[in-house]
Design an enzyme around this catalytic site. Structure first.
Site: not given
Ligand code: PMP
Length: 664
Positions: A254, A382, A483, A512
């Site tokens: 970013y 997100y 998610d 994560k």
């Molecule tokens: N979903 C959520 C809720 C996230 O916080 C993130 C990463 N910040 C992602 C998906 C994407 O994961 P990645 O960066 O490992 O592709």
């Protein structure tokens, strides 16, 4: 700090003579140098206090340069000639690598420092820590001293391996000969050649036998003087040059390719600390974008990685399987909310979201509900940066306008308005219910982050809202995808955030913290209903990344999940919540602050206007904290092992930065 750490393959190999000789060689070469000894056991008790033999040897060889006597260079001195952990214990003392490293740094400030260990690398300091932990803290190139005798190849190669496994560089091996040669010397020459070849190291010197007394000092000094050019070649990298290359050629997240936001160079990370190239230690408030839940360089996770690497780092998952993946999927099914029985291993959070979306679409297609090709979500979410995931991110934060030609148009409801800690307002779900009803025939699935919207605004919403979404999904025959990439594994105070609402999704994404922040790994879990429907009549899920089920990632994830279950993470997260509440409370008084909120190990300060990221980053670093604000938000999501003092420091640093910037 600059210098070398001098260790031995064993005790009694001549480390002290070599350290003293190297000191003298550096001094003769016009360098400002000092030899120090963190722990000295076997000291003599005299009327002037404890006398360390090693320091006396340094003093003797360096005498011309220290006319007033050699300074006090032992950090800790003990009388018994035994292991440091025992000697310290007998003296009622505690040795920790951190305090010893600090003491060494103080002694060796602004000078080339030769740090002499005690015994070998595995010598215990106490509390499971060894000399190697101190060596890691100091992070100096290592000189290994070996005595050329029977068994020395084995000991030397093991020492080299341990030093390298600890992420340290081996500057070279000094061969000492403490006993006279009994043959023509060919055996000993062969030992040296074998170490050079098998250990892939430089032999800095091969010092012939002498009795270690005064008369041999010159011999040692001469040998070490010859090694100086080799040692000088182990100089550290040119940090500014590297940063310039980075800014010119490497894309960071970013930010502009030509005028990027500033970056800082990290040399290593341990526990809750990031260690920069100039030895600055930062308290990490980010857990590396929320994944390093156990902190950095955790010995258990390190070991899991190494052990797996010894077996295999990677094999394709098509047609092959392995223990790390099987064991991980067993654990995930056990830990996941009720009903999720099928696991797809993905290589990042975004990919796990793509897989979830594909599952939902294939499910509806197979069921014959072919009109159901859209996704329903809420604003402020997100889910990742790949196209499918981006299409369900908040339209503004996700920059949909930039990719409008590419992204599928999904169906959005407003951000859940009812806060987590407010009394639930049923009207907050009305708009979502209306939109869902209107588009129900086109919608395959609802996708949301449960309870906490992360990168879309760090917003905590009411569990009843989530329960409402589950009910609406059921009412309209739509799947619910949760998610939990950011919220899973304890972050919100529950193992999965969906537990706040007491619901199970049809499809779950995790990532994560799954691998403890060691490797890129995520997973998509589905119910039997979803998996069996997709697979009916020979159907297959159309996805298969190259690094699917990567054994290294699975092995460390297994270790991370075991560790999580062995630790009282509930108390850790609960404590962090209390500490964050205390530490961030004063921010509420600041004029520019719109809101302060805390849930589990997440603390957020929302300002009225977007923050100046480079300025804040610089202020935070200067005060020893690593935080990466975005938009109007300054937030902390630290590793679960963070201490109360560290959280307090994060809070104070945030408060001061906001207060100061206001007056500018
Ligand atoms: N979903 C959520 C809720 C996230 O916080 C993130 C990463 N910040 C992602 C998906 C994407 O994961 P990645 O960066 O490992 O592709």
């Amino acid at each position: 700090m600059t210098g070398f750490f001098i260790t031995g393959t064993d005790t009694g190999v001549g480390k002290t003579c070599i350290t003293a000789a190297l000191l003298r060689a550096f001094l003769d070469a016009g360098r400002h140098a000092l030899a120090v000894k963190p722990v000295q056991t076997g000291c003599l008790k005299t009327e002037h206090g404890l006398v360390a033999e090693d320091a006396e040897v340094y003093g003797r060889l360096a005498a011309p340069y220290f006319p007033d006597g050699y300074p006090e260079v032992c950090c800790r001195k003990y009388i018994p000639a035994c292991s440091p952990h025992l000697a310290a214990d007998m003296a009622g003392d505690t040795l920790t690598p951190d305090t010893l490293a600090e003491e060494v740094r103080t002694l060796g400030a602004n000078t080339l420092t030769l740090v002499e260990g005690a015994g070998g690398v595995a010598v215990p300091l106490g509390d499971g820590m060894t000399m190697l932990d101190l060596m890691q803290r100091l992070d100096l190139p290592v000189i290994i001293v070996a005595d050329n005798k029977l068994g020395m190849i084995n000991h030397t190669l093991m020492t080299i391996e341990m030093v390298r496994n600890a992420g340290l560089s081996v500057a070279g091996v000094v061969i000492n000969n403490t006993t006279p040669v009994s043959d023509d010397g060919s055996l000993r020459r062969s030992n040296v050649a074998t170490i050079e070849e098998y250990g892939d190291v430089s032999i800095l010197a091969d010092i012939p036998n002498c009795d270690g007394g005064t008369k041999s000092d010159a011999l040692f000094v001469e040998a070490m003087a010859k090694a100086l050019p080799l040692l000088d070649s182990t100089a550290k990298s040119d940090v500014q040059n590297d940063l310039n290359f980075d800014a010119d050629h490497i894309w960071h997240p970013y930010t502009s390719a030509t005028n990027p936001l500033p970056t800082v160079k990290v040399r290593s990370a341990r526990g809750t600390r990031l260690i920069l190239e100039d030895d600055t230690e930062l308290v990490d408030g980010m857990a590396s974008w929320w994944c390093a839940i156990h902190g950095y360089a955790h010995p258990t996770l390190d070991r899991a990685m190494r052990e797996q690497q010894g077996r295999m780092s990677h094999v394709m998952f098509g047609g092959l399987t392995h223990d790390p993946a099987i064991s991980l999927c067993r654990k995930l099914i056990d830990l996941a909310p009720e009903g999720l029985e099928h696991v797809f291993l993905a290589d990042s959070g975004s990919v796990s979201v793509e897989v979830a979306l594909k599952m939902a679409l294939q499910y509806m297609q197979t069921k014959g509900e072919v009109e159901r090709t859209k996704l329903f979500t809420v604003r402020g979410g997100y889910h990742g940066d790949t196209c499918g995931a981006m299409s369900v991110c908040d339209p503004n934060n996700g920059m949909h306008h930039l990719f409008s030609g590419l992204l599928p148009k999904q169906i959005f409801a407003p951000r859940p308005a009812c806060r987590f800690d407010e009394e639930y307002d049923p009207s907050s779900l009305e708009e979502a219910a209306r939109v869902l009803k209107k588009h129900s025939s086109e919608i395959a699935a609802i996708i949301v982050e449960p309870i906490v919207q992360g990168a879309g605004g760090m917003w905590f919403y009411h569990p009843e809202y989530l329960r409402g979404l589950r009910a609406l999904a059921d009412e309209h025959g739509i799947l619910l995808i949760l998610d939990e990439i950011a919220t899973g594994f304890g972050r919100t105070g529950k193992f999965f955030a969906s537990e706040w609402a007491g619901i199970s999704p049809d499809i779950l994404c995790v990532g994560k913290g799954l691998s403890g922040g060691y490797m890129t790994l995520a997973a998509t879990l589905a119910t039997s209903e979803v998996a069996h429907t997709i697979s009916a009549d020979g159907g297959v899920l159309m996805h298969g990344p190259t690094f699917m089920g990567n054994p290294l990632a699975c092995a460390v994830a297994n270790a991370s999940l075991d560790l999580l279950q062995q630790t009282d993470w509930q108390s850790q997260v609960h404590n962090i919540e209390t500490w964050l509440n205390q530490a961030l409370a004063p921010c509420r008084e600041l004029r520019d602050v719109a809101n302060v909120r805390v849930l589990g190990a997440i603390g957020v300060v929302e300002l009225d206007a977007p923050v100046n990221v480079p300025q804040l980053q610089e202020q935070f670093i200067q005060r020893g904290v690593w935080l990466r604000p975005f938009g109007k938000l300054i937030y902390a999501m630290p590793p679960y092992i963070i201490s109360e003092e560290e959280v307090a420091r994060i809070g104070a640093v945030i408060h001061n930065a906001i207060a100061e910037n206001r007056h500018q």
